[in-house]
Design an enzyme around this catalytic site. Sequence first.
Site, PDB file in Angstrom:
ATOM      1  N   HIS A 135       0.653  -5.371   2.740  1.00  0.00           N
ATOM      2  CA  HIS A 135      -0.580  -4.567   2.858  1.00  0.00           C
ATOM      3  C   HIS A 135      -1.400  -4.999   4.077  1.00  0.00           C
ATOM      4  O   HIS A 135      -2.081  -4.187   4.698  1.00  0.00           O
ATOM      5  CB  HIS A 135      -1.451  -4.721   1.605  1.00  0.00           C
TER       6      HIS A 135
ATOM      7  N   CYS B 158       2.340  -0.481  -7.356  1.00  0.00           N
ATOM      8  CA  CYS B 158       1.206  -0.793  -6.494  1.00  0.00           C
ATOM      9  C   CYS B 158       0.012   0.020  -6.953  1.00  0.00           C
ATOM     10  O   CYS B 158       0.142   1.202  -7.251  1.00  0.00           O
ATOM     11  CB  CYS B 158       1.560  -0.435  -5.054  1.00  0.00           C
ATOM     12  N   LEU B 159      -1.155  -0.604  -6.993  1.00  0.00           N
ATOM     13  CA  LEU B 159      -2.348   0.114  -7.447  1.00  0.00           C
ATOM     14  C   LEU B 159      -2.726   1.245  -6.484  1.00  0.00           C
ATOM     15  O   LEU B 159      -3.444   2.157  -6.865  1.00  0.00           O
ATOM     16  CB  LEU B 159      -3.523  -0.856  -7.615  1.00  0.00           C
TER      17      LEU B 159
ATOM     18  N   GLY C 168      -1.823  -7.842  -8.512  1.00  0.00           N
ATOM     19  CA  GLY C 168      -2.112  -8.252  -7.140  1.00  0.00           C
ATOM     20  C   GLY C 168      -2.927  -7.196  -6.428  1.00  0.00           C
ATOM     21  O   GLY C 168      -2.837  -6.008  -6.772  1.00  0.00           O
TER      22      GLY C 168
ATOM     23  N   HIS D  57       4.736  -8.623  -1.235  1.00  0.00           N
ATOM     24  CA  HIS D  57       4.236  -7.249  -1.395  1.00  0.00           C
ATOM     25  C   HIS D  57       2.787  -7.166  -0.899  1.00  0.00           C
ATOM     26  O   HIS D  57       2.443  -6.266  -0.124  1.00  0.00           O
ATOM     27  CB  HIS D  57       4.329  -6.852  -2.877  1.00  0.00           C
ATOM     28  N   GLU D  58       1.958  -8.114  -1.317  1.00  0.00           N
ATOM     29  CA  GLU D  58       0.547  -8.086  -0.922  1.00  0.00           C
ATOM     30  C   GLU D  58       0.394  -8.354   0.570  1.00  0.00           C
ATOM     31  O   GLU D  58      -0.468  -7.764   1.230  1.00  0.00           O
ATOM     32  CB  GLU D  58      -0.267  -9.105  -1.727  1.00  0.00           C
TER      33      GLU D  58
ATOM     34  N   GLN E  94      -6.956  -2.534   0.207  1.00  0.00           N
ATOM     35  CA  GLN E  94      -6.897  -1.522  -0.850  1.00  0.00           C
ATOM     36  C   GLN E  94      -8.292  -1.137  -1.335  1.00  0.00           C
ATOM     37  O   GLN E  94      -8.468  -0.135  -2.020  1.00  0.00           O
ATOM     38  CB  GLN E  94      -6.035  -2.011  -2.020  1.00  0.00           C
TER      39      GLN E  94
HETATM   40 NI    NI Z   1       0.339  -2.983  -3.481  1.00  0.00          NI
END
Ligand code: NI
Length: 189
Positions: free
Chosen positions: A160, A114-115, A46, A156-157, A51
Site C-alpha cells: 500500500h 483488503c479493507l 491490517g 501486503h500492507e 487507506q
Molecule cells: Ni490492504
Amino acid sequence: MAIRTIIEIPNPILKQVSAPVESFDDDLRNLVADMFETMYDAPGIGLAAIQLGVALRVLVIDLQPEDEGAEPEVCTAHEGHEHSHLPHRREPRVFINPEIFNFSEELAVYNEGCLSVPEIYAEVERPSRISARWQDLDGQRHEAEIDGMLATCLQHEMDHLEGIVFLDRISRLKRQMAIKKLEKMRKAA
Ligand code: NI
C-alpha cells in the site's frame, strides 16, 4: 480517537506513494490511534495510512481478531459481583517507515483480502520469510525476522505504501473478475 472512512478502489489516492515519517509527534500518535480504531471497527487485521487518505509510511497490524470464537472467562477483578466477559487478545503492532532487507526464496500462498477491496479475496504468492526493519511510535528502530501470517500481512500492507493493492499481484483475468464482482456487489448494495 475516531473511526475514519476507509478509501476503496478505484480511488486514485490508493495509487499514491507514501512519504517517510519524520516527526514522531502527537499528530502521528493520533493517526495511529485512529488507524487502530478504524481497523478494529471494520474489522480487519491490517491497515496502511494511505487507506485513510494519509500518504505516510505508517502501518498497523493485529492478527488477533478480538474475541472471535473466544470462550467467556469468569472475571474476578471486581469483588462481590463476579461476572464473565470475553478475553481481550488484541496484539497491536505499529510499523513506521518499514523496510524489508531480505526475502526468502520460499514462497507462501495466502487467501488475501483488503479493507479497500471489500468482500474480495484472492490467493497471492509472496516470500514466506522476510527480514524487516521499522520504527515504532517513539522513533525507536527495530529489526526482526518474520514469517507466517505476519510476513504476508506486512508485505501486503507495505505494498500500500507503494500504491499497490493485492489485486495488482494476481493475473489480469482474475483481477477483472474480482473487479466485476465488486461492482456488482456495490450496485446491489
Ligand atoms: Ni490492504
